[in-house]
Design an enzyme around this catalytic site. Structure first.
Site, PDB file in Angstrom:
ATOM      1  N   LYS A 294     -18.124 -18.476  14.476  1.00 22.71           N
ATOM      2  CA  LYS A 294     -17.288 -19.273  13.588  1.00 22.71           C
ATOM      3  C   LYS A 294     -17.230 -20.701  14.140  1.00 22.71           C
ATOM      4  O   LYS A 294     -16.200 -21.167  14.628  1.00 22.71           O
ATOM      5  CB  LYS A 294     -15.893 -18.646  13.444  1.00 22.71           C
ATOM      6  CG  LYS A 294     -15.928 -17.528  12.388  1.00 22.71           C
ATOM      7  CD  LYS A 294     -14.591 -17.007  11.980  1.00 22.71           C
ATOM      8  CE  LYS A 294     -13.766 -17.967  11.179  1.00 22.71           C
ATOM      9  NZ  LYS A 294     -14.109 -18.023   9.739  1.00 22.71           N
TER      10      LYS A 294
ATOM     11  N   ASP B 100     -17.013 -14.381   8.936  1.00 22.97           N
ATOM     12  CA  ASP B 100     -16.337 -13.854   7.746  1.00 22.97           C
ATOM     13  C   ASP B 100     -17.332 -13.669   6.600  1.00 22.97           C
ATOM     14  O   ASP B 100     -17.320 -12.665   5.891  1.00 22.97           O
ATOM     15  CB  ASP B 100     -15.154 -14.752   7.322  1.00 22.97           C
ATOM     16  CG  ASP B 100     -15.483 -16.234   7.337  1.00 22.97           C
ATOM     17  OD1 ASP B 100     -16.527 -16.617   7.907  1.00 22.97           O
ATOM     18  OD2 ASP B 100     -14.712 -17.031   6.784  1.00 22.97           O
TER      19      ASP B 100
ATOM     20  N   ASP C  39     -19.100  -1.861  13.417  1.00 17.49           N
ATOM     21  CA  ASP C  39     -18.447  -0.711  12.783  1.00 17.49           C
ATOM     22  C   ASP C  39     -18.609  -0.769  11.267  1.00 17.49           C
ATOM     23  O   ASP C  39     -18.814   0.250  10.609  1.00 17.49           O
ATOM     24  CB  ASP C  39     -16.952  -0.659  13.134  1.00 17.49           C
ATOM     25  CG  ASP C  39     -16.707   0.140  14.404  1.00 17.49           C
ATOM     26  OD1 ASP C  39     -17.701   0.464  15.098  1.00 17.49           O
ATOM     27  OD2 ASP C  39     -15.551   0.461  14.704  1.00 17.49           O
TER      28      ASP C  39
ATOM     29  N   TYR D 174     -12.233 -10.391  24.958  1.00 18.30           N
ATOM     30  CA  TYR D 174     -11.706  -9.185  25.591  1.00 18.30           C
ATOM     31  C   TYR D 174     -11.588  -9.330  27.108  1.00 18.30           C
ATOM     32  O   TYR D 174     -10.966  -8.517  27.774  1.00 18.30           O
ATOM     33  CB  TYR D 174     -12.578  -7.958  25.262  1.00 18.30           C
ATOM     34  CG  TYR D 174     -12.583  -7.586  23.792  1.00 18.30           C
ATOM     35  CD1 TYR D 174     -11.530  -7.936  22.954  1.00 18.30           C
ATOM     36  CD2 TYR D 174     -13.639  -6.884  23.238  1.00 18.30           C
ATOM     37  CE1 TYR D 174     -11.531  -7.606  21.616  1.00 18.30           C
ATOM     38  CE2 TYR D 174     -13.646  -6.547  21.886  1.00 18.30           C
ATOM     39  CZ  TYR D 174     -12.587  -6.916  21.082  1.00 18.30           C
ATOM     40  OH  TYR D 174     -12.596  -6.589  19.746  1.00 18.30           O
TER      41      TYR D 174
ATOM     42  N   ASP E  78     -17.843  -6.232  17.592  1.00 16.29           N
ATOM     43  CA  ASP E  78     -17.032  -5.014  17.544  1.00 16.29           C
ATOM     44  C   ASP E  78     -16.750  -4.649  16.085  1.00 16.29           C
ATOM     45  O   ASP E  78     -16.956  -3.515  15.641  1.00 16.29           O
ATOM     46  CB  ASP E  78     -15.711  -5.301  18.291  1.00 16.29           C
ATOM     47  CG  ASP E  78     -14.924  -4.039  18.563  1.00 16.29           C
ATOM     48  OD1 ASP E  78     -15.388  -2.952  18.186  1.00 16.29           O
ATOM     49  OD2 ASP E  78     -13.831  -4.153  19.154  1.00 16.29           O
TER      50      ASP E  78
END
Ligand code: NAD
Length: 370
Positions: free
Chosen positions: A194, A227, A255, A143, A251
């Site tokens: 990852k 994942d 959630d 970001y 992020d």
């Protein structure tokens, strides 16, 4: 002897002031009944600050936040501010606070109270007793990485670019927070990246291993690809204690974990910065929900997310674990008694207002401290 803790309260907009009023009653209760004493200061933020000062965060309020031991934040925003230029928008107030306070660690607990086990979209046995902590790196990664932007290619196409970057120090400092948090829990950390397809993930994993080996060898450390973590969170979330991950994966995964609990009105969060020269860690505590303009002023908002944010403040800024547990236990008891605000209403339960929920929690605190 009572020690004074300096707390800045920024209630903000919409339901922020309503739910904060209930928290203030609990803070007053602590002042009267427990060994902790607060120096409280109030400030304006978001739309409320814009209405008075023409800016979502004044320099004075920022200075107060810098001087406070902890900031308790409500929520900001509302449709009337959507027409403002970007830098005047309520959310800019929060973003500036996060940036200036250097809040790089975002703590999002996902806890399921027994009484609300049916609110989750997952089967009760999968989420019953769930209590995990997602720690998200908040100021680095994709970001913020450079280069970024949208560029035009010679053949007329356009190309969008964002860059995932992490440095040794950024990874080590968030890893330390993870291991410190784990110490107060089951002392288990799962680092998520990852590294199978990203160099930044390889570095992340290596640095977390380094911090573990050199500083926290007693903690249990495991690693998981992001994942797979998303799958495991909905398959068997109770396998986790603390999950530490980068800004982007955090992020998404936080959630996802939040929704295991089923209700926005119940979710607290904390954002922590570096330890300053006085040994104090800068910190801001806020509910995950926003200002809920659709229900503002109706005395129906759930004050529990804001209250549990205060419990986190007690635990993480002031090391008052027992007091934090008092708050959490009072919430648990009130829910078990069948009281619900509209957002968590269930068949057979008693629907109560914001203020009545506050009353009930105070009564429960009285009982526990008797
Ligand atoms: P929201 O979280 O405010 O509301 C989403 C839904 O959940 C609404 O139906 C609302 O009524 C309900 N809800 C939220 N909190 C509740 C509570 N405590 N009790 C009962 N019901 C609750 O999200 P939104 O509607 O997308 O955004 C509304 C405004 O809040 C926007 O201006 C947005 O920018 C802002 N916002 C601010 C923050 C923040 O201050 N950190 C976070 C998210 C959104």
């Amino acid at each position: 002897m009572k020690t004074n803790k300096k707390m800045l309260i920024l209630a903000g907009d919409g339901i922020g002031p309503e739910v904060m009023t209930q928290v203030r009653r609990v803070v007053d209760w602590f002042d009267r009944r427990r060994a902790v004493k607060f120096d409280m200061q109030d400030g304006l933020v978001g739309g409320a600050s814009y209405d008075k000062h023409g800016t979502p965060l004044t320099d004075n309020t920022l200075a107060d936040a810098m001087a406070a031991d902890a900031v308790l934040f409500g929520s900001v925003g509302g449709p009337q501010y959507d027409v403002l230029p970007f830098e005047k928008r309520p959310e800019r107030g929060l973003l500036r606070l996060r940036k200036e306070l250097g809040l790089f660690a975002n703590l999002r607990p996902a806890m399921v109270f027994d009484a609300l086990v049916d609110a989750s979209s997952l089967k009760p046995e999968v989420v019953k007793g769930l209590n995990i902590m997602i720690l998200r790196e908040l100021t680095g990664g994709i970001y913020f990485g450079e280069p970024r932007g949208i560029e035009k290619l010679p053949d007329g196409q356009r190309r969008g670019i964002n860059t995932q970057v992490y440095t040794t120090n950024e990874i080590r400092r968030i890893a330390r927070v993870a291991f410190e948090l784990a110490k107060k829990r089951q002392n288990r950390v799962c680092s998520v990246e990852k590294s199978n397809v990203m160099e930044s993930g390889i570095l992340w994993k290596e640095e977390v291993i380094h911090v573990h080996k050199t500083e926290f060898p007693k903690a249990e450390l495991s690693h998981m690809y992001a994942d797979n973590c998303a799958m495991q969170l909905v398959r068997n979330p109770k396998q986790f204690d603390v999950i530490v991950t980068d800004n982007l994966f955090g992020d998404i995964l936080s959630d996802c974990a939040a929704m295991l609990t089923g209700s926005l009105g119940m979710l607290p969060s904390a954002s922590l910065g570096d330890v300053d020269q006085q040994g104090q860690r800068r910190a801001l505590y806020e509910p995950v929900h926003g200002s809920a303009p659709d229900i503002a002023g109706k005395n129906i908002a759930n004050p529990i997310a804001q209250l549990l944010s205060f419990a986190m403040l007690l635990r993480y800024s002031f090391d008052l674990d027992e007091d934090a547990r008092l708050v959490e236990a009072a919430v648990e008891k009130v829910l078990a008694s069948g009281m619900r605000t509209a957002d968590i209403m269930q068949p057979g339960a008693a629907k109560v207002s914001t203020v009545v929920m506050g009353d009930a929690i105070l009564r429960e605190l009285d009982k526990q401290a008797a």
